[in-house]
Design a protein around this motif. Structure first.
Motif, short mmCIF file in Angstrom:
data_model
loop_
_atom_site.label_atom_id
_atom_site.label_comp_id
_atom_site.label_asym_id
_atom_site.label_seq_id
_atom_site.Cartn_x
_atom_site.Cartn_y
_atom_site.Cartn_z
N ARG A 51 0.75 -1.17 -0.03
CA ARG A 51 0.04 -0.05 -0.04
C ARG A 51 0.72 1.19 0.02
O ARG A 51 2.03 1.29 0.68
N VAL A 52 0.09 2.40 -0.54
CA VAL A 52 1.20 3.55 -0.73
C VAL A 52 1.05 4.09 0.65
O VAL A 52 0.35 4.43 1.42
N LEU A 53 2.48 4.55 0.95
CA LEU A 53 2.36 5.36 2.31
C LEU A 53 2.58 6.88 2.05
O LEU A 53 2.10 7.79 2.82
N ASP A 54 3.49 7.11 0.98
CA ASP A 54 3.60 8.54 0.54
C ASP A 54 3.94 8.58 -1.08
O ASP A 54 4.89 8.00 -1.25
N ALA A 55 3.24 9.32 -1.80
CA ALA A 55 3.48 9.61 -3.04
C ALA A 55 3.69 11.06 -3.43
O ALA A 55 3.78 11.45 -4.60
N GLU A 56 3.45 11.75 -2.62
CA GLU A 56 3.66 13.16 -2.83
C GLU A 56 4.74 13.91 -3.21
O GLU A 56 5.97 13.10 -2.61
N ASP A 57 4.86 14.85 -4.11
CA ASP A 57 6.16 15.12 -4.53
C ASP A 57 7.04 14.25 -5.34
O ASP A 57 7.99 14.27 -5.31
N ARG A 58 6.23 13.41 -5.95
CA ARG A 58 7.41 11.95 -6.39
C ARG A 58 8.08 12.45 -7.22
O ARG A 58 9.37 12.03 -7.37
#
Length: 130
Positions: A99-106
């Motif tokens: 599961r995605v935990l952090d995709a911010e500013d990838r």
């Protein structure tokens, strides 16, 4: 100076060693080997050895946290050199149970943080291949 020891493996505690070894085998390749119900080894092709140790009462690390219960470490994987390759890698790991935990500013960071099925954080990194 000669090293004191040689690297052997990274060991992940988890409630179900074989299930987590199978997850990582689908992510990076290799075949899990279980000689003991509480211990499974995955030799990553051309890479390190990952081992999985039964810990039935495991409390997964919380990401991100900075107190004493923070993650102790995480695994980084090469997800490809383009965002299309990264998207394909993400589709695969999500289908396997991540599961995605952090995709911010990838695009700025060049990585995305996920949790494996047992809750351990790992990253798919966009790597420029030369």
């Amino acid at each position: 100076m000669a090293p004191a020891a040689r690297f052997r493996s990274v060991v992940l505690d988890c409630p179900d060693p074989l299930a987590l070894a199978r997850f990582y085998a689908q992510v990076v390749g290799g075949t899990p080997r279980q000689d003991d119900p509480d211990w499974v080894v995955l030799q990553v092709p051309d890479g390190p050895r990952l081992s999985f140790q039964r810990a039935p009462d495991l409390t997964p690390p919380q990401w991100p946290r900075s107190d004493r219960d923070a993650q102790q470490f995480h695994l980084d994987f090469d997800g490809g050199s383009t965002w299309e390759e990264m998207d394909a890698a993400q589709e695969k790991v999500l289908a396997l149970g991540a599961r995605v935990l952090d995709a911010e500013d990838r695009e700025k960071k060049d990585f995305v943080v996920y949790a494996d099925p047992a809750g351990h954080p790992f990253c798919l990194c966009r790597i420029e291949h030369h």
